[in-house]
Design a protein around this motif. Structure first.
Motif, PDB file in Angstrom:
ATOM      1  N   GLY A 194     -15.947 -27.796   3.008  1.00  0.00           N
ATOM      2  CA  GLY A 194     -16.088 -28.356   2.843  1.00  0.00           C
ATOM      3  C   GLY A 194     -14.929 -29.909   3.055  1.00  0.00           C
ATOM      4  O   GLY A 194     -13.965 -28.736   2.376  1.00  0.00           O
ATOM      5  N   LYS A 195     -15.036 -31.103   2.261  1.00  0.00           N
ATOM      6  CA  LYS A 195     -13.669 -31.397   2.354  1.00  0.00           C
ATOM      7  C   LYS A 195     -14.213 -32.374   1.517  1.00  0.00           C
ATOM      8  O   LYS A 195     -15.562 -33.929   1.671  1.00  0.00           O
ATOM      9  CB  LYS A 195     -13.373 -32.485   3.890  1.00  0.00           C
ATOM     10  CG  LYS A 195     -12.133 -32.916   3.498  1.00  0.00           C
ATOM     11  CD  LYS A 195     -11.384 -33.236   4.458  1.00  0.00           C
ATOM     12  CE  LYS A 195     -11.701 -34.815   4.476  1.00  0.00           C
ATOM     13  NZ  LYS A 195     -10.605 -35.281   6.391  1.00  0.00           N
ATOM     14  N   LEU A 196     -13.618 -33.305   0.353  1.00  0.00           N
ATOM     15  CA  LEU A 196     -14.241 -34.637  -0.300  1.00  0.00           C
ATOM     16  C   LEU A 196     -12.839 -35.053  -1.053  1.00  0.00           C
ATOM     17  O   LEU A 196     -11.511 -34.760  -1.495  1.00  0.00           O
ATOM     18  CB  LEU A 196     -14.466 -33.975  -2.244  1.00  0.00           C
ATOM     19  CG  LEU A 196     -14.501 -34.454  -3.069  1.00  0.00           C
ATOM     20  CD1 LEU A 196     -15.886 -35.630  -2.531  1.00  0.00           C
ATOM     21  CD2 LEU A 196     -15.456 -33.804  -4.181  1.00  0.00           C
ATOM     22  N   VAL A 197     -12.939 -36.173  -0.841  1.00  0.00           N
ATOM     23  CA  VAL A 197     -12.022 -37.081  -0.443  1.00  0.00           C
ATOM     24  C   VAL A 197     -12.585 -38.333  -1.716  1.00  0.00           C
ATOM     25  O   VAL A 197     -13.560 -38.627  -2.469  1.00  0.00           O
ATOM     26  CB  VAL A 197     -11.749 -38.475   0.521  1.00  0.00           C
ATOM     27  CG1 VAL A 197     -11.088 -39.465   0.312  1.00  0.00           C
ATOM     28  CG2 VAL A 197     -11.609 -37.051   1.712  1.00  0.00           C
ATOM     29  N   MET A 198     -11.375 -38.402  -3.048  1.00  0.00           N
ATOM     30  CA  MET A 198     -11.494 -39.215  -4.331  1.00  0.00           C
ATOM     31  C   MET A 198     -10.567 -39.750  -4.862  1.00  0.00           C
ATOM     32  O   MET A 198      -9.211 -39.405  -4.642  1.00  0.00           O
ATOM     33  CB  MET A 198     -12.195 -38.040  -5.052  1.00  0.00           C
ATOM     34  CG  MET A 198     -11.500 -37.328  -5.616  1.00  0.00           C
ATOM     35  SD  MET A 198     -12.288 -36.339  -7.151  1.00  0.00           S
ATOM     36  CE  MET A 198     -13.747 -35.654  -6.371  1.00  0.00           C
TER      37      MET A 198
ATOM     38  N   PHE B 137     -10.288 -29.436  -0.643  1.00  0.00           N
ATOM     39  CA  PHE B 137     -11.054 -28.767   0.330  1.00  0.00           C
ATOM     40  C   PHE B 137     -11.254 -27.742  -0.026  1.00  0.00           C
ATOM     41  O   PHE B 137     -10.846 -26.521  -1.109  1.00  0.00           O
ATOM     42  CB  PHE B 137      -9.471 -27.797   1.447  1.00  0.00           C
ATOM     43  CG  PHE B 137      -8.606 -29.548   2.261  1.00  0.00           C
ATOM     44  CD1 PHE B 137     -10.164 -29.991   3.358  1.00  0.00           C
ATOM     45  CD2 PHE B 137      -7.981 -30.165   2.180  1.00  0.00           C
ATOM     46  CE1 PHE B 137      -9.247 -30.935   4.397  1.00  0.00           C
ATOM     47  CE2 PHE B 137      -7.729 -31.009   2.465  1.00  0.00           C
ATOM     48  CZ  PHE B 137      -7.797 -31.334   4.178  1.00  0.00           C
ATOM     49  N   ALA B 138     -12.586 -27.416  -0.040  1.00  0.00           N
ATOM     50  CA  ALA B 138     -13.544 -25.852  -0.438  1.00  0.00           C
ATOM     51  C   ALA B 138     -14.632 -25.704   0.220  1.00  0.00           C
ATOM     52  O   ALA B 138     -15.148 -26.181   1.074  1.00  0.00           O
ATOM     53  CB  ALA B 138     -14.303 -26.765  -2.094  1.00  0.00           C
TER      54      ALA B 138
END
Length: 84
Positions: free
Chosen positions: A51-55, A47-48
């Motif tokens: 935004g949210k980034l899934v990797m 979480f930045a």
């Protein structure tokens, strides 16, 4: 004339290992963690701000390693520039 290893009869490979053993151990541990997480199929969520980034977790491990390597390289280069 460099005296590194000349007094004790060590070759350059042994001198290299003595100076960088910790970095070598950390890279091996990083590879083990990345490989284990590649087979686990886990996902990491970042979480930045908004935004949210899934990797995949292994990708996050490698990204953190690359960022750390770049920061270490920049700091070493700056230290060498200050000395020289």
């Amino acid at each position: 004339m460099s005296q590194t290893g000349s007094r004790t009869g060590e070759n350059s490979f042994v001198t290299f290992l003595k100076r960088r053993w910790l970095a070598i151990v950390l890279i091996v541990l990083l590879a083990i963690v990345a490989i284990q997480n590649a087979f686990g199929g886990d996902k990491a969520t970042l979480f930045a701000l908004w935004g949210k980034l899934v990797m995949p977790t292994w990708a996050l491990v490698l990204i953190v390693f690359v960022v750390g390597a770049i920061v270490g390289w920049v700091l070493a280069r700056n230290r060498a520039a200050r000395k020289g």
